[in-house]
Enzyme design. Structure first.
Site, PDB file in Angstrom:
ATOM      1  N   GLU A  67      69.569  74.009  91.947  1.00 27.18           N
ATOM      2  CA  GLU A  67      70.224  73.239  93.005  1.00 27.18           C
ATOM      3  C   GLU A  67      71.711  73.522  92.891  1.00 27.18           C
ATOM      4  OE1 GLU A  67      68.622  71.807  95.254  1.00 27.18           O
ATOM      5  OE2 GLU A  67      66.622  71.552  94.395  1.00 27.18           O
ATOM      6  N   SER A  76      76.973  74.545  89.626  1.00 26.96           N
ATOM      7  CA  SER A  76      77.723  75.518  90.422  1.00 26.96           C
ATOM      8  C   SER A  76      76.954  76.822  90.603  1.00 26.96           C
ATOM      9  CB  SER A  76      79.066  75.817  89.752  1.00 26.96           C
ATOM     10  OG  SER A  76      78.880  76.561  88.562  1.00 26.96           O
ATOM     11  N   CYS A  95      77.014  67.430  96.431  1.00 30.03           N
ATOM     12  CA  CYS A  95      76.567  68.746  96.892  1.00 30.03           C
ATOM     13  C   CYS A  95      76.407  68.814  98.405  1.00 30.03           C
ATOM     14  CB  CYS A  95      75.237  69.110  96.225  1.00 30.03           C
ATOM     15  SG  CYS A  95      75.353  69.371  94.445  1.00 30.03           S
TER      16      CYS A  95
END
Length: 475
Positions: A248, A229, A282
């Site tokens: 990421e 996150s 994602c």
């Protein structure tokens, strides 16, 4: 029900505490998982640092052979690994098999890259004073890598940390997600069988809030690689100092649909992109901007395809949509849907939910400032929004705080190239969904989606240091 240990210096080690690991689908107790401590992290890092001094001297051939052996072992155990993934992550079995296949490919790419990474020669005489000199660069392993991975791809995202690290001779201390430790722990046995030296892989399970500081701030850790996150990523960034870091983070991936494409040929693919693994990806398709000329046709076809998806037990071969990772996530996202409805959005299909599952949901009438549009939903929800001009659509795509993957469907070459040039994202996918990813392509984002790149070759660059050497050839 099993009990797990910590994987330290090539063997299992008991922890003083454990926590209950429960299946996301039905709450069934799967395991008592070792809960590591900061002291365990220190021991693991010390072991990884010691192992690095010998492992970095291994030949590229020998490192590649280990990774090839991992590939072969995983192929033999494929069904077992997929079952583990379906149970602890709630991922439908057929989707879990796909992840195992991708993981196998990722380690194979790593094995191949172990033999390919190289430096280059520098033309020293191209500069004043450089005559009678030769120069070259080489890439060297950096040392201990701290890797923190999420729940949504617990085999493949671990592989994107371990594969490139081992390919170049680094060692790794891995902290897998609390909900999906079993997928990581089974890799300890697989790497041991493949011949990885003791200490090169350390796995500490437990709470990220308890372990991350001791993991990322230890002076022996030379790189931190994190997938998760935005809030956690920002906290990590503040603490790592001058260490290398790859982040990421989040996204709200967008797709533009131009009127030049055959709608009936893309709606099924859009449903896959929006709802696979309950949208807990994602680069899950979250925003679809559709030209007003084909908007009604698209929504109708998209709704029809979405209604075909089967929501059920992830261990059922027919299931397309399993469970959310935790009941709290269902509560959160149902609240977001209700908020969007109160602000004028309409549920075109879906919205039904149980304690642990949310049916695939399509929203129309959503606005740019609604949470379901401007934040990361990480759930099986997608908003379909009409636009009038391509410039307008690109502007809306770029209005996001995120910039991981974005996409456009168009049969007009100039429009495709305009989107490729003007969309602000780490990757622009033309004539497919933004959820598309292969494991050898550069993968990473801009803005709040983080920085650094994965994809084995590109991760190797992030996990090595470039050294320059020059030698005078005439005294």
């Amino acid at each position: 029900m099993k009990e797990t240990g910590l994987w330290i210096n090539g063997d299992w080690r008991e922890a003083s505490e454990t926590y209950d690991l429960k299946a996301p689908y039905d709450g069934k107790l799967l395991a008592k998982v070792a809960k590591g401590s900061p002291d365990d992290v220190k021991v693991a890092i010390a072991g990884a640092e010691q192992a690095f001094h010998s492992f970095k001297k291994w030949t590229a051939y020998d490192r590649a052979e280990i990774l090839y052996k991992v590939v072969n072992i995983m192929r033999e155990r494929k069904e077992e690994l997929a079952m583990t993934l379906a149970q602890e992550a709630g991922k439908p079995l057929k989707t879990a098999r796909g992840e195992v296949d991708r993981t196998i490919a990722t380690y194979q790419f790593a094995a191949e890259e172990a033999k390919q990474y190289r430096g280059e020669t520098i033309p020293m005489d191209a500069a004043p004073g450089g005559a009678n000199r030769i120069g070259w660069t080489k890439k060297e392993a950096i040392g201990v890598v701290a890797a923190i991975t999420p729940f949504n791809f617990p085999f493949n995202l671990v592989a994107h940390k371990l594969g490139p690290a081992f390919a170049v001779g680094n060692t790794v201390v891995l902290k897998p997600a609390t909900q999906t430790p079993l997928s990581a722990l089974v890799m300890a046995d697989i790497f041991k069988e493949a011949g990885l030296p003791d200490g090169a892989l350390q796995i500490i399970t437990g709470s990220g809030s308890d372990l991350s500081d001791s993991l990322i701030t230890h002076p022996a850790v030379k790189k931190v690689t994190f997938t998760g996150s935005v809030p956690v990523g920002l906290k990590i960034k503040e603490k790592v100092g001058l260490r290398k870091i790859t982040l990421e983070l989040g996204s709200n991936a967008a797709l533009i649909v131009e009127p030049s494409v055959p709608i009936e040929k893309i709606v099924k693919r859009c449903a896959e992109g929006a709802f696979s693994f309950s949208g807990q990806v994602c680069i899950s398709l979250q925003r679809i901007y559709v030209n007003r000329e084909v908007y009604d046709e698209f929504v109708q076809g998209f709704v029809e395809e979405t209604k075909k998806l089967i929501v059920g037990d992830p261990l059922d071969e027919q299931t397309d949509i399993g469970s959310m990772i935790h009941p709290d996530e269902v509560k959160r996202i149902v609240g977001w849907i209700e908020e969007a409805k109160s602000q004028g959005a309409t549920v075109a299909t879906g919205g039904e939910f149980t304690e642990r599952q949310l049916h695939p949901t399509i929203l129309t009438g959503a606005k740019e400032d609604m949470k379901v549009v401007c934040e990361e939903v990480f759930a099986p929800i997608v908003s379909v929004i009409p636009y009038d001009t391509l410039d307008e659509a690109i502007e809306w795509v770029n209005a996001s705080q995120f910039g991981l993957n974005a996409a456009i469907y168009t049969n007009v070459l100039t429009d495709a190239m305009k989107a490729a040039d003007e969309i602000e994202a780490g990757a622009v996918i033309i004539n497919d969904i933004p959820t598309f990813r292969t494991d050898n392509m550069p993968y990473g984002g801009i803005k709040m989606s983080g920085y650094g790149r994965e994809g084995i070759k590109f991760a190797v660059d992030e996990m090595t240091e470039l050294k320059f050497i020059t030698m005078k050839t005439v005294f």
